[in-house]
Design a protein around this motif. Structure first.
Motif, mmCIF file in Angstrom:
data_model
loop_
_atom_site.group_PDB
_atom_site.id
_atom_site.type_symbol
_atom_site.label_atom_id
_atom_site.label_comp_id
_atom_site.label_asym_id
_atom_site.label_seq_id
_atom_site.Cartn_x
_atom_site.Cartn_y
_atom_site.Cartn_z
ATOM 1 N N GLY A 142 37.374 46.829 35.255
ATOM 2 C CA GLY A 142 37.678 47.990 34.432
ATOM 3 C C GLY A 142 38.827 48.815 34.980
ATOM 4 O O GLY A 142 39.130 48.776 36.175
ATOM 5 N N LEU A 143 39.469 49.556 34.079
ATOM 6 C CA LEU A 143 40.522 50.491 34.439
ATOM 7 C C LEU A 143 40.164 51.872 33.924
ATOM 8 O O LEU A 143 39.439 52.004 32.922
ATOM 9 N N ARG A 144 40.706 52.873 34.579
ATOM 10 C CA ARG A 144 40.445 54.254 34.173
ATOM 11 C C ARG A 144 41.532 54.763 33.219
ATOM 12 O O ARG A 144 41.860 55.937 33.201
ATOM 13 N N ARG A 145 42.069 53.856 32.448
ATOM 14 C CA ARG A 145 43.039 54.183 31.409
ATOM 15 C C ARG A 145 42.964 53.089 30.351
ATOM 16 O O ARG A 145 42.556 51.952 30.645
ATOM 17 N N PRO A 146 43.346 53.389 29.126
ATOM 18 C CA PRO A 146 43.360 52.343 28.099
ATOM 19 C C PRO A 146 44.359 51.248 28.475
ATOM 20 O O PRO A 146 45.439 51.526 29.016
ATOM 21 N N ALA A 147 44.013 50.004 28.224
ATOM 22 C CA ALA A 147 44.894 48.880 28.548
ATOM 23 C C ALA A 147 44.431 47.655 27.778
ATOM 24 O O ALA A 147 43.289 47.579 27.311
ATOM 25 N N ARG A 148 45.340 46.695 27.653
ATOM 26 C CA ARG A 148 45.020 45.433 26.991
ATOM 27 C C ARG A 148 44.895 44.337 28.051
ATOM 28 O O ARG A 148 45.593 44.360 29.067
ATOM 29 N N PHE A 149 44.029 43.385 27.799
ATOM 30 C CA PHE A 149 43.839 42.254 28.702
ATOM 31 C C PHE A 149 44.474 41.018 28.068
ATOM 32 O O PHE A 149 44.015 40.549 27.018
ATOM 33 N N GLY A 150 45.525 40.503 28.693
ATOM 34 C CA GLY A 150 46.193 39.325 28.169
ATOM 35 C C GLY A 150 45.477 38.043 28.509
ATOM 36 O O GLY A 150 44.575 37.994 29.345
#
Length: 381
Positions: A142-150
């Motif tokens: 997990g990340l503490r910011r919005p992000a996309r997983f490629g």
């Protein structure tokens, strides 16, 4: 996923490279340590903020353990039923599932919004862990910011999940092997006692009954024989109860079984996770040599209890160089840069054990592990 995360994934090694080879056995035997290492590997390799492992629970669920990078306790030991939340969905579908922003996602249930938000997590990826056709858990990052997983990132993290799944599978098999060995030893002891002591009690009781019915005996002697016969019957009854309870009380004769009992007693007394395993078959030892190795193990465990501040300890046996090698490895504070902890070196327990081994042609050493902790290693021919 963001470019920096993808770059970290491409440059990383396998889980084999991330876990020090000298700690492999300890990790396999200490399930909680293994779960933490898998989570740490995913976090370090993936360039993400948090790594988590969902360990299968008793029912159709996983329990979040082995946390890496968390700042609070909201996710620790969180129970996630299959189908619920992100990890429950990955477990149900047996494929990776990710969300760009957990709380805002419309593709998952929101049973766990509160603990996820308390940790400050936004983007999350959950990957099923399977090996040998067996489901062994769920790996989260997990990340503490919005992000996309490629796709590349998901593929690389799935490799870590698969590596971890294999290790968890082997860990379970090792524990089953240990339990089976202990059960077999208990059965051997019980059968031997039944055939020896049990037979003697039966014979003594039968002979007393025959003697008591002799018409030439006085009433006083007959009464005394009847009393002795009752006592033998009571002893036989207690003996049968002891055999029935052997699985719980388990007196041990074999070296491995004795060490298993010592580890269980140590864990119950201290709360420190302790395991014992036979790594490779070892030659038989006489009673004196077995006693010497047991003394080393007990002294090492006592030192762990007193000085190590450890969370786990592993006792292992192996056949090495025509003899038996015993190792007691803990994950405690180890030695300082200036040398051994005075508390370890001032006592007479380990020096006495070393002298005893040397008289038998063996050896003993104490080494500090690079990642902390100590390993006491003994060998006897």
């Amino acid at each position: 996923m963001d470019e920096d995360v993808d770059a970290a994934l491409r440059s990383s090694g396998t889980l084999d490279e991330l876990i020090d080879e000298r700690r492999q056995l300890a990790l396999l035997l200490d399930r909680m340590a293994l779960l933490r290492r898998i989570a740490e590997a995913a976090r370090g390799t993936g360039g993400v903020d948090v790594g988590l492992v969902g360990d299968p629970g008793r029912g159709d669920e996983v329990v979040l353990r082995g946390l890496a990078g968390v700042e609070g306790e909201s996710l620790r030991d969180l129970v996630v039923p299959r189908g619920l939340g992100l990890g429950g969905k990955a477990a149900a579908l047996l494929r990776p599932v990710w969300v760009q922003d957990y709380v805002l996602s419309g593709t998952i249930t929101h049973d766990f919004d509160a603990p996820v938000s308390a940790e400050g997590l936004r983007a999350l990826l959950a990957l099923p862990m399977r090996f040998g056709g067996q489901f062994t858990g769920v790996l989260y990052v997990g990340l503490r910011r919005p992000a996309r997983f490629g796709d590349d990132a998901i593929t690389r993290l799935q490799e870590i999940a698969d590596d971890g799944a294999e290790r968890l599978y082997v860990s379970e098999r090792l524990e089953e092997r240990t339990d089976a060995a202990v059960a077999a030893e208990r059965g051997r002891i019980a059968a031997g006692l039944h055939d020896s002591v049990g037979a003697m009690l039966f014979t003594a009781g039968a002979e007393l009954r025959d003697l008591r019915t002799d018409p030439g005996l006085s009433p006083e002697v007959t009464a005394r024989l009847r009393s002795v016969e009752r006592r033998i019957a009571e002893a036989a009854s207690l003996f049968r109860e002891s055999l029935a309870g052997l699985d719980e009380t388990a007196p041990r004769q074999e070296l491995h079984a004795t060490l298993v009992a010592d580890c269980k007693a140590f864990g119950a007394r201290t709360g420190i996770l302790a395991r014992c395993v036979v790594v490779t078959p070892a030659p038989e030892l006489d009673a004196g040599r077995r006693a010497a190795l047991v003394a080393v193990a007990r002294e090492a465990l006592l030192n762990v209890e007193k000085h190590a501040r450890a969370s786990s300890v592993v006792v292992s046996l192996a056949g090495v160089d025509g003899g038996v090698s015993l190792a007691v490895a803990d994950d405690g504070v180890g030695w300082s840069d200036t040398g051994p902890d005075p508390a370890w070196s001032s006592g007479r327990g380990l020096p006495t054990a070393r002298e005893r081994l040397e008289r038998l042609g063996g050896s003993l050493s104490v080494v500090s592990d690079e990642e902390g902790g100590l390993t006491v290693r003994a060998w006897l021919p």
